[in-house]
Design an enzyme around this catalytic site. Structure first.
Site, short mmCIF file in Angstrom:
data_model
loop_
_atom_site.label_atom_id
_atom_site.label_comp_id
_atom_site.label_asym_id
_atom_site.label_seq_id
_atom_site.Cartn_x
_atom_site.Cartn_y
_atom_site.Cartn_z
N GLY A 1 -12.28 -29.88 -19.21
CA GLY A 1 -11.83 -31.25 -19.00
C GLY A 1 -11.95 -31.51 -17.51
N CYS B 1 -13.75 -23.34 -18.20
CA CYS B 1 -14.19 -24.37 -17.26
C CYS B 1 -13.00 -24.95 -16.46
CB CYS B 1 -15.00 -25.42 -18.00
SG CYS B 1 -16.16 -26.23 -16.91
N ARG C 1 -15.28 -25.75 -7.59
CA ARG C 1 -15.50 -26.77 -8.63
C ARG C 1 -16.88 -27.39 -8.48
NH1 ARG C 1 -10.85 -31.03 -8.43
NH2 ARG C 1 -11.88 -31.68 -10.34
N ILE D 1 -21.02 -27.25 -18.18
CA ILE D 1 -20.84 -28.70 -17.97
C ILE D 1 -20.04 -28.91 -16.68
CG2 ILE D 1 -19.94 -30.86 -18.93
CD1 ILE D 1 -20.07 -29.47 -21.74
N HIS E 1 -18.65 -23.04 -21.70
CA HIS E 1 -17.94 -23.51 -22.90
C HIS E 1 -18.34 -22.73 -24.15
CE1 HIS E 1 -16.09 -27.19 -21.21
NE2 HIS E 1 -17.08 -27.07 -20.35
N GLU F 1 -16.90 -22.43 -26.84
CA GLU F 1 -16.54 -23.16 -28.07
C GLU F 1 -17.66 -24.08 -28.53
OE1 GLU F 1 -15.52 -23.80 -25.08
OE2 GLU F 1 -15.37 -25.96 -24.74
N1 GLN Z 1 -15.69 -30.34 -13.20
C1 GLN Z 1 -14.45 -30.08 -13.87
C2 GLN Z 1 -13.36 -29.72 -12.86
O1 GLN Z 1 -13.65 -29.55 -11.72
C3 GLN Z 1 -14.60 -28.99 -14.91
C4 GLN Z 1 -15.63 -29.40 -15.95
C5 GLN Z 1 -15.36 -28.89 -17.33
O2 GLN Z 1 -14.26 -28.45 -17.68
N2 GLN Z 1 -16.36 -28.99 -18.17
O3 GLN Z 1 -12.23 -29.61 -13.18
#
Ligand code: GLN
Length: 188
Positions: A46, A76, A103, A129, A165, A167
Site C-alpha cells: 500500500g 512492500c 522507498r 510495485i 508482492h 500474493e
Molecule cells: N511505494 C510504497 C511506499 O513507499 C510501497 C509500494 C507498495 O507497497 N506496493 O510505501
C-alpha cells in the site's frame, strides 16, 4: 491458526485469499484490539506513509508490541513499516528487522515490473510495485530471497519481510514459510 491481515488500506484481500487457500483462518484487522486475538499478522503493500497516518500514535504503539511478540510478515509497504531505518523520505519504522530500506528505490521507469528472483534455492516470479530496496541488513538478519544482488525476502526472529508482492504470483512458498513460523511459534 488465526492469521490477521492488516486491512486499513492496500492490497489486503489478495493476502486473505492466499492464506485461506493455504488453510488458515483469516481475520481482517481494522481495529487495534483485534490484534489480541490472532496468532500472526500480515502487513500488506500500500503506501507506508498512509499506514502511519491511519494507525496514529496509539495504533503504531499497539502494532509495535504485537510485532515484538508474534510472527509478522510485511510485504512492500509492510516491509517498510517493519524496518529500522527508512529513507526517501525518512519516516519512522517499527524496528523489528535490523535493516535500512529505501522507498520507491527503482525509479519511475521501473514503477512496476515482474522479475525472476531466487527464494531459498528455487527461482520464482516476483512482482515489484513501486518497490523499496533493502540497502543494509544487520548481522541477525537472514536473507531468504534475492533478486540480482538485492535481498528481497529477509527474516529476523519471528519477523519476515518481502519487498515484492508474493500474493500476486502463483507460487505459494513465501506465504507457506510464514505460516510455518506461525505454527512453530504457536507450539511454544
Ligand atoms: N511505494 C510504497 C511506499 O513507499 C510501497 C509500494 C507498495 O507497497 N506496493 O510505501
Amino acid at each position: 491458526m488465526k492469521i490477521g491481515v492488516l486491512a486499513l488500506q492496500g492490497d489486503f484481500d489478495a493476502h486473505r485469499k492466499r492464506l485461506e487457500e493455504l488453510g488458515a483462518t483469516v481475520v481482517l484487522v481494522k481495529k487495534p484490539e483485534q490484534l489480541d486475538d490472532i496468532d500472526g499478522l500480515v502487513i500488506p503493500g500500500g503506501e507506508s506513509s498512509t499506514f502511519l497516518n491511519l494507525l496514529g500514535e496509539d495504533g503504531f504503539e499497539k502494532l509495535r508490541q504485537f510485532v515484538a511478540a508474534k510472527p509478522t510478515f510485511g510485504t512492500c509497504a509492510g516491509a517498510i513499516l517493519l524496518a529500522k531505518g527508512i529513507e526517501n523520505p525518512k519516516q519512522i519504522g517499527l524496528g523489528a528487522i535490523d535493516m535500512d530500506i529505501r522507498r520507491n528505490a527503482y525509479g519511475r521507469q521501473l514503477e512496476s515490473s515482474i522479475r525472476e528472483g531466487k527464494f531459498l534455492d528455487s527461482s520464482t516470479e516476483m512482482v515489484f510495485i513501486r518497490a523499496p530496496r533493502i540497502e543494509r541488513t544487520g548481522a541477525g538478519v537472514e536473507v531468504l530471497a534475492t533478486e540480482g544482488p538485492d535481498p528481497v525476502v529477509v527474516r529476523q526472529g519471528k519477523t519476515m519481510a518481502a519487498t515484492f508482492h508474493p500474493e500476486l504470483s502463483d507460487d505459494t512458498q513465501v506465504h507457506r514459510a510464514f505460516l510455518q513460523s506461525v505454527e512453530k511459534d504457536a507450539k511454544k
